[in-house]
Design a protein around this motif. Structure first.
Motif, mmCIF file in Angstrom:
data_model
loop_
_atom_site.group_PDB
_atom_site.id
_atom_site.type_symbol
_atom_site.label_atom_id
_atom_site.label_comp_id
_atom_site.label_asym_id
_atom_site.label_seq_id
_atom_site.Cartn_x
_atom_site.Cartn_y
_atom_site.Cartn_z
ATOM 1 N N THR A 77 0.842 -1.205 0.000
ATOM 2 C CA THR A 77 0.000 0.000 0.000
ATOM 3 C C THR A 77 0.871 1.246 0.000
ATOM 4 O O THR A 77 0.607 2.208 -0.732
ATOM 5 C CB THR A 77 -0.892 0.026 1.262
ATOM 6 O OG1 THR A 77 -1.467 -1.256 1.434
ATOM 7 C CG2 THR A 77 -1.974 1.068 1.144
ATOM 8 N N ILE A 80 2.425 1.838 -3.501
ATOM 9 C CA ILE A 80 1.452 2.302 -4.496
ATOM 10 C C ILE A 80 1.050 3.746 -4.202
ATOM 11 O O ILE A 80 0.989 4.589 -5.108
ATOM 12 C CB ILE A 80 0.212 1.375 -4.529
ATOM 13 C CG1 ILE A 80 0.623 -0.066 -4.917
ATOM 14 C CG2 ILE A 80 -0.857 1.903 -5.477
ATOM 15 C CD1 ILE A 80 1.365 -0.211 -6.224
ATOM 16 N N TYR B 98 -3.101 -4.667 -3.718
ATOM 17 C CA TYR B 98 -1.859 -3.900 -3.640
ATOM 18 C C TYR B 98 -0.642 -4.787 -3.878
ATOM 19 O O TYR B 98 0.350 -4.349 -4.455
ATOM 20 C CB TYR B 98 -1.760 -3.172 -2.296
ATOM 21 C CG TYR B 98 -2.790 -2.077 -2.164
ATOM 22 C CD1 TYR B 98 -2.604 -0.843 -2.772
ATOM 23 C CD2 TYR B 98 -3.981 -2.289 -1.474
ATOM 24 C CE1 TYR B 98 -3.553 0.153 -2.689
ATOM 25 C CE2 TYR B 98 -4.939 -1.294 -1.373
ATOM 26 C CZ TYR B 98 -4.729 -0.074 -1.981
ATOM 27 O OH TYR B 98 -5.679 0.918 -1.895
ATOM 28 N N ARG B 125 -10.046 0.195 -7.613
ATOM 29 C CA ARG B 125 -8.593 0.198 -7.761
ATOM 30 C C ARG B 125 -8.147 -0.014 -9.203
ATOM 31 O O ARG B 125 -6.952 -0.012 -9.497
ATOM 32 C CB ARG B 125 -7.975 -0.863 -6.865
ATOM 33 C CG ARG B 125 -8.278 -0.604 -5.404
ATOM 34 C CD ARG B 125 -7.480 -1.483 -4.485
ATOM 35 N NE ARG B 125 -8.023 -1.402 -3.143
ATOM 36 C CZ ARG B 125 -8.491 -2.442 -2.461
ATOM 37 N NH1 ARG B 125 -8.463 -3.653 -2.985
ATOM 38 N NH2 ARG B 125 -8.976 -2.281 -1.259
#
Lengths: 217, 153
Positions: A77, A80, B98, B125
């Motif tokens: 996370t 990104i 992710y 996403r």
């Protein structure tokens, strides 16, 4: 400064507190409802609730941010978030926490050059603690191979009767200043040292051990 | 073709089976060794340690010739062990969007893998993948679209 924090865990919480206290503008992105409520109760309207995606980063005002700090509990996370902030939203500075120290080189290769790894910091401290207890590391620079350290001269320091130019200082270190009581002395070649002088030095990590030999018995 | 699949869940295992069935070479990575059961029941276990940790284990299936490697698909060192440097394609289909995104960025930008495709669970996403230039498929969106088309036909 305008700061966006990704992740409202313990690190995000204390970071928000510290930044707000210094007068910065903070927005936190956090998916968990309870965490969000805690932030709102403590700090007012600082939280944007949700998972870190493009729409939410925009809603948090990331385009106007000077810095984005990603401290979510998952390296993926954080990576990104930093990539989106840097590439899409043109945030000038991004900082990522890495949990697995192995992620660090991957982050660097992808252009996220400022990473903080508590594992790394603790390892460095332990390593340095193993060599010296007198020299206190204040700030790591570069990729951690350069640091600013603080030394306090003991009454039996071998450097006391010698002027600075005659001290065998390591080639890759520089004395920045000497704090003597409430005065700051800028070191010159002719400067001599007094007991309890606090010395600030910029040194390579390798130079730390030699500094110690110069100033301590 | 040599394919590296990240995530040995339903999608990953199905894809691995299909590719191997057509004679392609497949390496599959999953954090959870039990996930490899999805690949079939004729696994012959062979442990291969990586130079970095000495801990990563790999299993080799006797009949299907799928190399299975235990570890995280967002760990660059592990992907190297899995042979990312020589693959023609990487598919990331774990249950964590992710992780899939990170594996894809590593493959595309650091190892120039020619074909990279990922699964995305949360449709919101998809935009992240698009912005990072990663080809992504969201089974949920595709499914809903198919149902919609079937309904209004």
């Amino acid at each position: 400064m305008n700061v966006v924090i990704v992740g409202g865990g313990t690190v995000g919480y204390h970071l928000t507190k510290a930044l707000l206290a210094r007068g910065h503008e903070v927005t936190v992105i956090e998916p968990n409802e309870d965490r969000c409520r805690l932030f709102t109760e403590e700090y007012g309207e600082v939280v944007v609730r949700g998972e870190c995606d493009v729409a939410l980063l925009r809603r948090a005002g990331t385009e106007r941010a000077n810095v984005l700090i990603a401290v979510a509990d998952q390296d993926e996370t954080n990576l990104i978030a930093c990539l989106l902030a840097r590439r899409l939203l043109k945030v000038p500075r991004v900082i990522a926490r890495v949990i697995d120290p192995r992620s660090r080189t991957t982050f660097e290769k992808l252009g996220i050059d400022l990473t903080v790894s508590s594992t790394g910091i603790i390892c460095n401290l332990i390593e340095q603690g193993a060599i010296t207890t007198e020299i206190l590391p204040l700030l790591a620079l570069g990729k951690g191979d350069l640091e600013i350290v603080e030394l306090v001269l003991p009454p039996d320091s071998p450097a006391l009767s010698v002027s600075l130019k005659d001290l065998p200082l390591p080639a890759d270190s520089v004395l920045i200043s000497i704090i003597r009581g409430d005065q700051i002395v800028f070191p010159r070649g002719s400067t001599t040292f007094l007991p309890n002088d606090t010395i600030l030095a910029l040194t390579s990590t390798k130079g730390v051990e030699q500094l110690k030999r110069v100033f301590y018995r | 073709m040599k394919a590296l699949i990240v995530g040995s869940g339903r999608v990953g295992s199905f894809l691995a089976g299909q590719l191997v069935g057509q004679g392609h070479e497949v390496v599959i990575v999953d954090r959870e060794p039990r996930s490899f059961k999805m690949l079939g029941e004729d696994l012959v276990v062979q442990r291969i340690a990586t130079p970095e940790t000495g801990k990563v284990q790999a299993t080799l299936t006797a009949k299907t010739r799928i190399r299975c490697i235990v570890g995280s698909g967002s760990d660059e060192e592990l992907l190297k062990t899995a042979g990312i440097q020589g693959v023609d394609a990487l598919v990331a289909v774990t249950d964590n969007d992710y992780v899939n995104l990170m594996a894809a960025v590593i493959a595309k930008e650091l190892y120039q893998v020619p074909r990279v495709i990922i699964g995305i669970i949360n449709p919101r996403r998809l935009e992240i993948a698009q912005e990072l230039g990663v080809e992504a498929i969201c089974p949920l969106t595709l499914g809903a679209q198919a149902m919609f088309e079937s309904l209004i036909r």
